[in-house]
Design an enzyme around this catalytic site. Structure first.
Site, PDB file in Angstrom:
ATOM      1  N   SER A   1      14.845  -8.293-103.884  1.00 49.09           N
ATOM      2  CA  SER A   1      13.852  -9.349-103.687  1.00 49.09           C
ATOM      3  C   SER A   1      13.844 -10.336-104.851  1.00 49.09           C
ATOM      4  O   SER A   1      14.080  -9.949-106.008  1.00 49.09           O
ATOM      5  CB  SER A   1      12.475  -8.690-103.579  1.00 49.09           C
ATOM      6  OG  SER A   1      11.470  -9.663-103.665  1.00 49.09           O
TER       7      SER A   1
ATOM      8  N   TYR B   1       5.946  -2.905-107.467  1.00 52.77           N
ATOM      9  CA  TYR B   1       6.901  -3.175-106.379  1.00 52.77           C
ATOM     10  C   TYR B   1       8.180  -3.827-106.938  1.00 52.77           C
ATOM     11  O   TYR B   1       9.299  -3.413-106.617  1.00 52.77           O
ATOM     12  CB  TYR B   1       6.234  -4.084-105.334  1.00 52.77           C
ATOM     13  CG  TYR B   1       7.187  -4.652-104.300  1.00 52.77           C
ATOM     14  CD1 TYR B   1       7.758  -3.842-103.326  1.00 52.77           C
ATOM     15  CD2 TYR B   1       7.511  -6.013-104.304  1.00 52.77           C
ATOM     16  CE1 TYR B   1       8.633  -4.362-102.384  1.00 52.77           C
ATOM     17  CE2 TYR B   1       8.375  -6.549-103.361  1.00 52.77           C
ATOM     18  CZ  TYR B   1       8.940  -5.717-102.407  1.00 52.77           C
ATOM     19  OH  TYR B   1       9.819  -6.243-101.475  1.00 52.77           O
TER      20      TYR B   1
ATOM     21  N   LYS C   1      12.219  -2.398-107.229  1.00 56.83           N
ATOM     22  CA  LYS C   1      13.448  -3.083-106.784  1.00 56.83           C
ATOM     23  C   LYS C   1      14.476  -3.142-107.916  1.00 56.83           C
ATOM     24  O   LYS C   1      15.666  -2.903-107.708  1.00 56.83           O
ATOM     25  CB  LYS C   1      13.132  -4.505-106.298  1.00 56.83           C
ATOM     26  CG  LYS C   1      12.332  -4.566-105.003  1.00 56.83           C
ATOM     27  CD  LYS C   1      13.127  -4.062-103.817  1.00 56.83           C
ATOM     28  CE  LYS C   1      12.356  -4.114-102.515  1.00 56.83           C
ATOM     29  NZ  LYS C   1      12.960  -3.328-101.442  1.00 56.83           N
TER      30      LYS C   1
HETATM   31  P1  NAD Z   1       8.732  -3.895 -92.960  1.00 60.85           P
HETATM   32  O1  NAD Z   1       7.579  -3.141 -93.502  1.00 60.85           O
HETATM   33  O2  NAD Z   1       8.537  -4.690 -91.739  1.00 60.85           O
HETATM   34  O3  NAD Z   1       9.968  -2.912 -92.724  1.00 60.85           O
HETATM   35  C1  NAD Z   1      10.189  -1.761 -93.507  1.00 60.85           C
HETATM   36  C2  NAD Z   1      10.355  -0.592 -92.546  1.00 60.85           C
HETATM   37  O4  NAD Z   1      10.587   0.596 -93.307  1.00 60.85           O
HETATM   38  C3  NAD Z   1       9.092  -0.355 -91.699  1.00 60.85           C
HETATM   39  O5  NAD Z   1       9.455  -0.317 -90.323  1.00 60.85           O
HETATM   40  C4  NAD Z   1       8.592   1.006 -92.162  1.00 60.85           C
HETATM   41  O6  NAD Z   1       7.982   1.728 -91.123  1.00 60.85           O
HETATM   42  C5  NAD Z   1       9.864   1.642 -92.686  1.00 60.85           C
HETATM   43  N1  NAD Z   1       9.636   2.680 -93.708  1.00 60.85           N
HETATM   44  C6  NAD Z   1       8.812   2.619 -94.781  1.00 60.85           C
HETATM   45  N2  NAD Z   1       8.908   3.755 -95.492  1.00 60.85           N
HETATM   46  C7  NAD Z   1       9.824   4.532 -94.862  1.00 60.85           C
HETATM   47  C8  NAD Z   1      10.364   5.819 -95.117  1.00 60.85           C
HETATM   48  N3  NAD Z   1       9.975   6.544 -96.181  1.00 60.85           N
HETATM   49  N4  NAD Z   1      11.293   6.318 -94.282  1.00 60.85           N
HETATM   50  C9  NAD Z   1      11.693   5.593 -93.197  1.00 60.85           C
HETATM   51  N5  NAD Z   1      11.205   4.385 -92.908  1.00 60.85           N
HETATM   52  C10 NAD Z   1      10.280   3.857 -93.726  1.00 60.85           C
HETATM   53  O7  NAD Z   1       9.292  -4.817 -94.153  1.00 60.85           O
HETATM   54  P2  NAD Z   1      10.400  -5.950 -94.104  1.00 60.85           P
HETATM   55  O8  NAD Z   1       9.737  -7.256 -94.350  1.00 60.85           O
HETATM   56  O9  NAD Z   1      11.275  -5.775 -92.918  1.00 60.85           O
HETATM   57  O10 NAD Z   1      11.194  -5.580 -95.425  1.00 60.85           O
HETATM   58  C11 NAD Z   1      12.380  -4.788 -95.401  1.00 60.85           C
HETATM   59  C12 NAD Z   1      12.874  -4.608 -96.826  1.00 60.85           C
HETATM   60  O11 NAD Z   1      13.080  -5.888 -97.429  1.00 60.85           O
HETATM   61  C13 NAD Z   1      11.877  -3.883 -97.721  1.00 60.85           C
HETATM   62  O12 NAD Z   1      12.600  -3.026 -98.575  1.00 60.85           O
HETATM   63  C14 NAD Z   1      11.230  -5.006 -98.523  1.00 60.85           C
HETATM   64  O13 NAD Z   1      10.809  -4.559 -99.775  1.00 60.85           O
HETATM   65  C15 NAD Z   1      12.392  -5.986 -98.651  1.00 60.85           C
HETATM   66  N6  NAD Z   1      11.947  -7.389 -98.858  1.00 60.85           N
HETATM   67  C16 NAD Z   1      11.110  -7.982 -97.941  1.00 60.85           C
HETATM   68  C17 NAD Z   1      10.695  -9.305 -98.158  1.00 60.85           C
HETATM   69  C18 NAD Z   1       9.783  -9.989 -97.175  1.00 60.85           C
HETATM   70  O14 NAD Z   1       9.247 -11.058 -97.517  1.00 60.85           O
HETATM   71  N7  NAD Z   1       9.591  -9.475 -95.983  1.00 60.85           N
HETATM   72  C19 NAD Z   1      11.137 -10.009 -99.298  1.00 60.85           C
HETATM   73  C20 NAD Z   1      11.982  -9.369-100.186  1.00 60.85           C
HETATM   74  C21 NAD Z   1      12.392  -8.052 -99.953  1.00 60.85           C
HETATM   75  N1  UFG Z   2      -0.492 -18.391-100.177  1.00 58.55           N
HETATM   76  C1  UFG Z   2      -1.657 -19.068 -99.908  1.00 58.55           C
HETATM   77  N2  UFG Z   2      -2.594 -18.467 -99.122  1.00 58.55           N
HETATM   78  C2  UFG Z   2      -2.395 -17.229 -98.585  1.00 58.55           C
HETATM   79  C3  UFG Z   2      -1.191 -16.540 -98.856  1.00 58.55           C
HETATM   80  C4  UFG Z   2      -0.271 -17.159 -99.664  1.00 58.55           C
HETATM   81  O1  UFG Z   2      -1.864 -20.184-100.371  1.00 58.55           O
HETATM   82  O2  UFG Z   2      -3.292 -16.731 -97.873  1.00 58.55           O
HETATM   83  C5  UFG Z   2       0.516 -19.061-101.004  1.00 58.55           C
HETATM   84  C6  UFG Z   2       0.851 -18.272-102.255  1.00 58.55           C
HETATM   85  O3  UFG Z   2      -0.022 -18.599-103.298  1.00 58.55           O
HETATM   86  C7  UFG Z   2       2.283 -18.738-102.512  1.00 58.55           C
HETATM   87  C8  UFG Z   2       2.851 -19.011-101.114  1.00 58.55           C
HETATM   88  O4  UFG Z   2       1.722 -19.132-100.261  1.00 58.55           O
HETATM   89  O5  UFG Z   2       2.247 -19.933-103.209  1.00 58.55           O
HETATM   90  C9  UFG Z   2       3.728 -17.898-100.607  1.00 58.55           C
HETATM   91  O6  UFG Z   2       3.019 -16.676-100.752  1.00 58.55           O
HETATM   92  P1  UFG Z   2       3.502 -15.321-100.078  1.00 58.55           P
HETATM   93  O7  UFG Z   2       2.528 -14.270-100.450  1.00 58.55           O
HETATM   94  O8  UFG Z   2       3.789 -15.519 -98.646  1.00 58.55           O
HETATM   95  O9  UFG Z   2       4.925 -15.073-100.764  1.00 58.55           O
HETATM   96  P2  UFG Z   2       5.338 -14.870-102.290  1.00 58.55           P
HETATM   97  O10 UFG Z   2       6.387 -15.880-102.585  1.00 58.55           O
HETATM   98  O11 UFG Z   2       4.183 -14.847-103.185  1.00 58.55           O
HETATM   99  O12 UFG Z   2       5.948 -13.421-102.272  1.00 58.55           O
HETATM  100  C10 UFG Z   2       6.797 -13.000-101.199  1.00 58.55           C
HETATM  101  C11 UFG Z   2       6.631 -11.495-101.006  1.00 58.55           C
HETATM  102  C12 UFG Z   2       7.222 -10.759-102.174  1.00 58.55           C
HETATM  103  C13 UFG Z   2       8.648 -11.200-102.317  1.00 58.55           C
HETATM  104  C14 UFG Z   2       8.715 -12.688-102.539  1.00 58.55           C
HETATM  105  C15 UFG Z   2      10.149 -13.120-102.623  1.00 58.55           C
HETATM  106  O13 UFG Z   2       5.262 -11.148-100.872  1.00 58.55           O
HETATM  107  O14 UFG Z   2       7.173  -9.378-101.941  1.00 58.55           O
HETATM  108  O15 UFG Z   2       8.108 -13.369-101.450  1.00 58.55           O
HETATM  109  O16 UFG Z   2      10.208 -14.403-103.165  1.00 58.55           O
HETATM  110  F1  UFG Z   2       9.194 -10.566-103.350  1.00 58.55           F
END
Ligand code: NAD
Ligand code: UFG
Length: 363
Positions: free
Chosen positions: A136, A161, A165
């Site tokens: 991430s 978190y 990572k």
């Molecule tokens: P998500 O929560 O939708 O998907 C994660 C899945 O993992 C879920 O379906 C959950 O049920 C499953 N899971 C959790 N713990 C588990 C376990 N112990 N065993 C088996 N399954 C398990 O999240 P996502 O947005 O699809 O994110 C996927 C990955 O990408 C995560 O590792 C997250 O940290 C990473 N990531 C997400 C974002 C984002 O903005 N969505 C950004 C950066 C990194």
């Molecule tokens: N924001 C608002 N109002 C809200 C929610 C968010 O104004 O109700 C703003 C935040 O302040 C930020 C932007 O929208 O400026 C994006 O916020 P998000 O929470 O959607 O995303 P972030 O960039 O803060 O973080 C996300 C994930 C992290 C990940 C990261 C990767 O939450 O886990 O993107 O860049 F690591």
């Protein structure tokens, strides 16, 4: 085509990636504990796949936890028995709420790092040495500069978190260094994935009140939440709201397919890749685009800055676009339109087109 193992396959990014891999000829075995997803998601993935050009591929699903080493081992052994051994892993499973990780760090270290260690052990024991890991942009910490982030920008996670990572990336580097020319490892550092598949059938469905801006906007627009609070309009940006690099979920899914193709056809290597569009969008621009393209209206107010936020988080994606056969194709309007289509479909009941489940059983 190879069989791949997807952890967290029914989650937001995992499910869209399953679809991308099925459409590109891979057989997929997915595991998910469904702590943050449900069993219908992968049914819908296969439903979309069935209506594509070449709907022949198999999608196996195992409900389980990646910390269960015995189960993981059985999955790898079963694939070998089928004479279709798992050749690569895409590792999505884990928890992703920054706030929850601060309140309950042990849970986060256990599931995210503990779960990853179980998985890596099992891969090693079963001679599977290719992995794409979901890292991430959060690992870069607070970015005060307006320049985009490169893979060699400084790493300063500011919450458990983010620490998880970074630690998993480090464990993978240790594993890579432990044997010469054996492992193929790609850490994909995602920026801000939003939107949904253009069918409107799969998308993001967070439990409870969403933490992230895009699902929050969708729920305000649908009337589920009263209003959106924009966290700060006094940031050092053009309109005073924070800038992020939003990427369409299918572009992100396709980046996994390309990273996998790359690793499988190349010699052993360890790479970190920023996966974003390289385009910055302010919160206000995102809100206005959403309203404009979807013809809906909703209330928003400006509130205080959120602690830990950065004014600018934009990817320098040169490495990914040069190395992989990939570049993002979809724009902000596509993200807003597809995300809203999915949200609008959520109230409709999902009915399977086939009499029985689309998903294959491995055991
Ligand atoms: P998500 O929560 O939708 O998907 C994660 C899945 O993992 C879920 O379906 C959950 O049920 C499953 N899971 C959790 N713990 C588990 C376990 N112990 N065993 C088996 N399954 C398990 O999240 P996502 O947005 O699809 O994110 C996927 C990955 O990408 C995560 O590792 C997250 O940290 C990473 N990531 C997400 C974002 C984002 O903005 N969505 C950004 C950066 C990194
Ligand atoms: N924001 C608002 N109002 C809200 C929610 C968010 O104004 O109700 C703003 C935040 O302040 C930020 C932007 O929208 O400026 C994006 O916020 P998000 O929470 O959607 O995303 P972030 O960039 O803060 O973080 C996300 C994930 C992290 C990940 C990261 C990767 O939450 O886990 O993107 O860049 F690591």
């Amino acid at each position: 085509m190879p069989t791949v193992f997807i952890t967290g396959g029914s989650g937001f990014i995992g499910s869209h990636t399953c679809l991308s891999l099925l459409e590109n000829g891979y057989d997929v075995i997915a595991i998910d504990s469904q702590i943050n997803s449900n069993k219908f998601t992968l049914e819908k993935v296969f439903e979309v796949h069935k209506s594509s050009k070449n709907p022949t591929k198999k999608l196996f699903f195992v409900e389980g936890d990646i910390r269960d080493e015995k189960l993981l081992d059985e999955i790898f052994k079963k694939a070998i028995l089928r004479k279709k051994p798992i050749e690569a892993v895409l590792h999505f499973a884990g928890l992703k709420s920054v706030g929850e990780s601060i309140k309950n760090p042990i849970k986060y270290w256990d599931i995210n790092v503990g779960g990853s260690i179980s998985l890596f052990k099992c891969m090693q024991n079963n001679n599977c040495n290719t992995i794409v890991f979901s890292s991430s942009a959060t690992i870069y910490g607070v970015n005060q500069k307006s320049t985009s982030l490169k893979e060699n920008s400084s790493i300063h996670p500011i919450n458990p978190y983010g620490e998880n990572k970074v630690t998993i990336e480090k464990i993978l580097k240790n594993i890579f260094d432990s044997s010469i020319k054996k492992w193929k490892i790609a850490n994909l550092r995602y920026f801000n994935p939003i939107g949904a598949h253009s069918s409107g059938l799969i998308g993001e469905e967070p439990e409870g009140i969403p933490n992230n801006i895009f699902p929050f906007i969708c729920q305000v627009a649908s009337g589920k939440i009263d209003k959106l609070e924009i966290f700060g309009n006094d940031w050092p940006t053009e309109d005073g709201t924070c800038i992020r690099d939003y990427i369409h979920i299918m572009d992100l899914a396709d980046a996994h397919k390309s990273a996998l193709n790359y690793l499988l056809t190349k010699d052993s290597q360890f790479i970190n890749l920023n996966i974003g569009t390289g385009i910055g969008t302010s919160v206000l621009e995102l809100v206005e685009t959403f309203i404009d393209i979807n013809g809906c209206d909703f209330n928003y107010i400006f509130g205080e800055r959120r602690s830990g936020d950065s004014p600018n988080v934009i990817a320098n994606n040169d490495l990914a676009t040069n190395l992989l056969d990939w570049k993002p194709k979809k724009n902000l309007k596509d993200m807003c339109r597809d995300g809203w289509l999915y949200q609008s479909n959520l109230n409709k009941e999902f009915v399977l087109n086939s009499a029985s489940s689309n998903l294959q059983k491995l055991f």
